[in-house]
Design a protein around this motif. Structure first.
Motif, mmCIF file in Angstrom:
data_model
loop_
_atom_site.group_PDB
_atom_site.id
_atom_site.type_symbol
_atom_site.label_atom_id
_atom_site.label_comp_id
_atom_site.label_asym_id
_atom_site.label_seq_id
_atom_site.Cartn_x
_atom_site.Cartn_y
_atom_site.Cartn_z
ATOM 1 N N GLU A 117 36.432 97.221 14.449
ATOM 2 C CA GLU A 117 35.991 98.610 14.581
ATOM 3 C C GLU A 117 34.490 98.784 14.329
ATOM 4 O OE1 GLU A 117 40.325 98.545 13.399
ATOM 5 O OE2 GLU A 117 38.491 97.521 12.773
ATOM 6 N N THR A 118 33.834 97.788 13.755
ATOM 7 C CA THR A 118 32.407 97.908 13.446
ATOM 8 C C THR A 118 31.558 97.474 14.641
ATOM 9 O OG1 THR A 118 32.233 95.648 12.582
ATOM 10 C CG2 THR A 118 32.918 97.383 11.034
ATOM 11 N N ASP A 119 30.276 97.816 14.596
ATOM 12 C CA ASP A 119 29.365 97.418 15.682
ATOM 13 C C ASP A 119 29.301 95.901 15.819
ATOM 14 O OD1 ASP A 119 28.781 100.015 16.323
ATOM 15 O OD2 ASP A 119 26.938 100.104 15.131
ATOM 16 N N TRP A 120 29.223 95.210 14.681
ATOM 17 C CA TRP A 120 29.162 93.748 14.732
ATOM 18 C C TRP A 120 30.476 93.177 15.245
ATOM 19 C CZ3 TRP A 120 25.412 90.543 15.181
ATOM 20 C CH2 TRP A 120 24.163 90.828 14.643
ATOM 21 N N GLY A 121 31.580 93.771 14.869
ATOM 22 C CA GLY A 121 32.874 93.304 15.347
ATOM 23 C C GLY A 121 32.984 93.418 16.860
ATOM 24 N N LYS A 122 32.522 94.545 17.389
ATOM 25 C CA LYS A 122 32.565 94.752 18.840
ATOM 26 C C LYS A 122 31.654 93.768 19.559
ATOM 27 C CE LYS A 122 33.592 99.673 18.245
ATOM 28 N NZ LYS A 122 33.041 101.039 18.263
ATOM 29 N N ARG A 123 30.469 93.527 18.997
ATOM 30 C CA ARG A 123 29.520 92.609 19.636
ATOM 31 C C ARG A 123 30.051 91.180 19.644
ATOM 32 N NH1 ARG A 123 23.924 94.070 16.668
ATOM 33 N NH2 ARG A 123 23.185 92.259 17.848
ATOM 34 N N ILE A 124 30.633 90.761 18.542
ATOM 35 C CA ILE A 124 31.153 89.395 18.457
ATOM 36 C C ILE A 124 32.387 89.244 19.343
ATOM 37 C CG2 ILE A 124 32.249 87.731 16.901
ATOM 38 C CD1 ILE A 124 30.338 88.781 14.708
ATOM 39 N N TYR A 125 33.235 90.252 19.350
ATOM 40 C CA TYR A 125 34.430 90.216 20.204
ATOM 41 C C TYR A 125 34.039 90.086 21.667
ATOM 42 C CZ TYR A 125 39.077 91.686 21.884
ATOM 43 O OH TYR A 125 40.302 91.747 22.494
ATOM 44 N N PHE A 128 32.673 86.616 22.601
ATOM 45 C CA PHE A 128 33.692 85.575 22.733
ATOM 46 C C PHE A 128 34.622 85.823 23.921
ATOM 47 C CE2 PHE A 128 32.291 84.042 18.732
ATOM 48 C CZ PHE A 128 32.773 82.747 18.612
ATOM 49 N N GLY A 129 34.439 86.939 24.612
ATOM 50 C CA GLY A 129 35.203 87.138 25.825
ATOM 51 C C GLY A 129 36.332 88.130 25.743
ATOM 52 N N ASP A 130 36.210 89.128 24.864
ATOM 53 C CA ASP A 130 37.196 90.207 24.798
ATOM 54 C C ASP A 130 38.644 89.705 24.829
ATOM 55 O OD1 ASP A 130 35.056 91.578 27.156
ATOM 56 O OD2 ASP A 130 35.035 92.236 25.087
ATOM 57 N N SER A 131 39.280 89.930 25.967
ATOM 58 C CA SER A 131 40.706 89.632 26.103
ATOM 59 C C SER A 131 41.023 88.141 26.124
ATOM 60 C CB SER A 131 41.251 90.272 27.389
ATOM 61 O OG SER A 131 40.545 89.788 28.520
ATOM 62 N N MET A 132 39.980 87.289 26.134
ATOM 63 C CA MET A 132 40.209 85.845 26.179
ATOM 64 C C MET A 132 40.690 85.310 24.836
ATOM 65 S SD MET A 132 39.394 85.156 29.319
ATOM 66 C CE MET A 132 39.183 83.382 29.370
ATOM 67 N N ILE A 133 40.497 86.065 23.753
ATOM 68 C CA ILE A 133 40.903 85.571 22.442
ATOM 69 C C ILE A 133 41.950 86.494 21.831
ATOM 70 C CG2 ILE A 133 38.701 84.430 22.025
ATOM 71 C CD1 ILE A 133 37.944 86.685 20.181
ATOM 72 N N TYR A 178 32.664 76.650 22.269
ATOM 73 C CA TYR A 178 33.436 77.648 23.011
ATOM 74 C C TYR A 178 32.499 78.397 23.948
ATOM 75 C CZ TYR A 178 36.240 81.807 23.983
ATOM 76 O OH TYR A 178 36.920 82.818 24.612
ATOM 77 N N TYR A 179 32.915 78.527 25.203
ATOM 78 C CA TYR A 179 32.139 79.273 26.181
ATOM 79 C C TYR A 179 32.937 80.467 26.685
ATOM 80 C CZ TYR A 179 29.064 75.195 26.387
ATOM 81 O OH TYR A 179 28.202 74.184 26.067
ATOM 82 N N GLY A 198 31.560 78.955 32.897
ATOM 83 C CA GLY A 198 31.033 78.487 31.612
ATOM 84 C C GLY A 198 31.651 77.187 31.132
ATOM 85 N N LYS A 199 32.954 77.009 31.368
ATOM 86 C CA LYS A 199 33.666 75.851 30.833
ATOM 87 C C LYS A 199 33.307 74.540 31.527
ATOM 88 C CE LYS A 199 37.689 78.400 29.124
ATOM 89 N NZ LYS A 199 39.149 78.614 29.267
ATOM 90 N N ASN A 200 32.815 74.600 32.763
ATOM 91 C CA ASN A 200 32.497 73.341 33.438
ATOM 92 C C ASN A 200 31.015 73.204 33.777
ATOM 93 O OD1 ASN A 200 32.179 75.083 35.586
ATOM 94 N ND2 ASN A 200 33.546 73.977 36.982
ATOM 95 N N TYR A 201 30.185 74.094 33.241
ATOM 96 C CA TYR A 201 28.751 74.068 33.558
ATOM 97 C C TYR A 201 28.110 72.742 33.155
ATOM 98 C CZ TYR A 201 23.811 75.266 33.683
ATOM 99 O OH TYR A 201 22.469 75.256 33.941
ATOM 100 N N ASN A 202 28.273 72.367 31.875
ATOM 101 C CA ASN A 202 27.656 71.116 31.411
ATOM 102 C C ASN A 202 28.219 69.905 32.134
ATOM 103 O OD1 ASN A 202 25.943 72.340 29.583
ATOM 104 N ND2 ASN A 202 27.375 72.201 27.882
#
Length: 211
Positions: A117-125, A128-133, A178-179, A198-202
């Protein structure tokens, strides 16, 4: 270190209350956490500064702007539990026990919780890809300089053992970065166009065998 209040006492009763009868300096971070004691014989300014810097933050902190400075400016890795306030409130004993255990066993990174619910929580979520985690999620953020970070995500079900293994594998460089990425699409040998995510870039771009 001017942001921290300093108190002086000669009261033996007060020293006994905090278990600091032999300590020259006692650092109190949170009343529900045991205090840290400076008991070294070398009572120098340099040693005292180092003691305060290394122990100034709570064992398990609530991530905010205050701690973001330590992480991103001082390039300090942080282990975070990303969860909603409701999830933590409903499982606080279990989740906080896991965090405290991991914090006690590693001193090279900060440990904390960041609420969705916090600004940092939203930014980190979002990073990391929202619905991906799936929440609650345990993750590690490692700043590498120039605003870049390496991100790691615990892929197993959250437990004390899984969290300890996660930290140990991070410290021994065994974790895969993690990408935030779309799924890797199936290969098409007949196509000259390679679709990168992102997962196969490197794997594709930095592979010397593929010119």
């Amino acid at each position: 270190l001017a942001d921290y209040p300093y108190l002086y006492t000669i009261s033996r009763e007060l020293r006994e209350r905090f278990g600091s009868t032999e300590a020259k300096v006692t650092l109190i971070r949170k009343l529900n956490e045991p205090p840290m004691h400076f008991i070294e014989a070398d009572f120098s300014q340099k040693k005292l500064k180092s003691f305060i810097r290394n122990n100034r933050f709570p064992l398990v902190l609530e991530f905010s702007d205050k701690y973001a400075k330590r992480v991103f400016q001082e390039k300090t890795p942080i282990l975070l539990l990303l969860a909603s306030q409701e999830e933590v409130a409903g499982n606080d004993e279990v989740l906080l026990r896991v965090l405290r255990k991991t914090a006690e066993t590693n001193k090279k990174m900060l440990t904390g919780v960041v609420y969705l619910e916090t600004d940092w929580g939203k930014r980190i979520y979002e990073a990391f890809g929202d619905s991906m985690i799936k929440l609650p999620a345990m993750l590690i953020i490692k700043p590498t300089g120039n605003s870049a970070t390496e991100k790691y995500l615990l892929k197993e079900n959250l437990s004390e053992r899984a969290a300890l293994n996660f930290v140990e594998n991070f410290e021994t460089n065994k974790l895969e970065i993690y990408y935030k990425s779309e799924p890797i699409l199936p290969e098409n040998d007949e196509s000259a166009v390679k679709i990168l995510v992102g997962k196969n870039y490197n794997q594709v771009v930095k592979d010397p065998a593929k010119d």
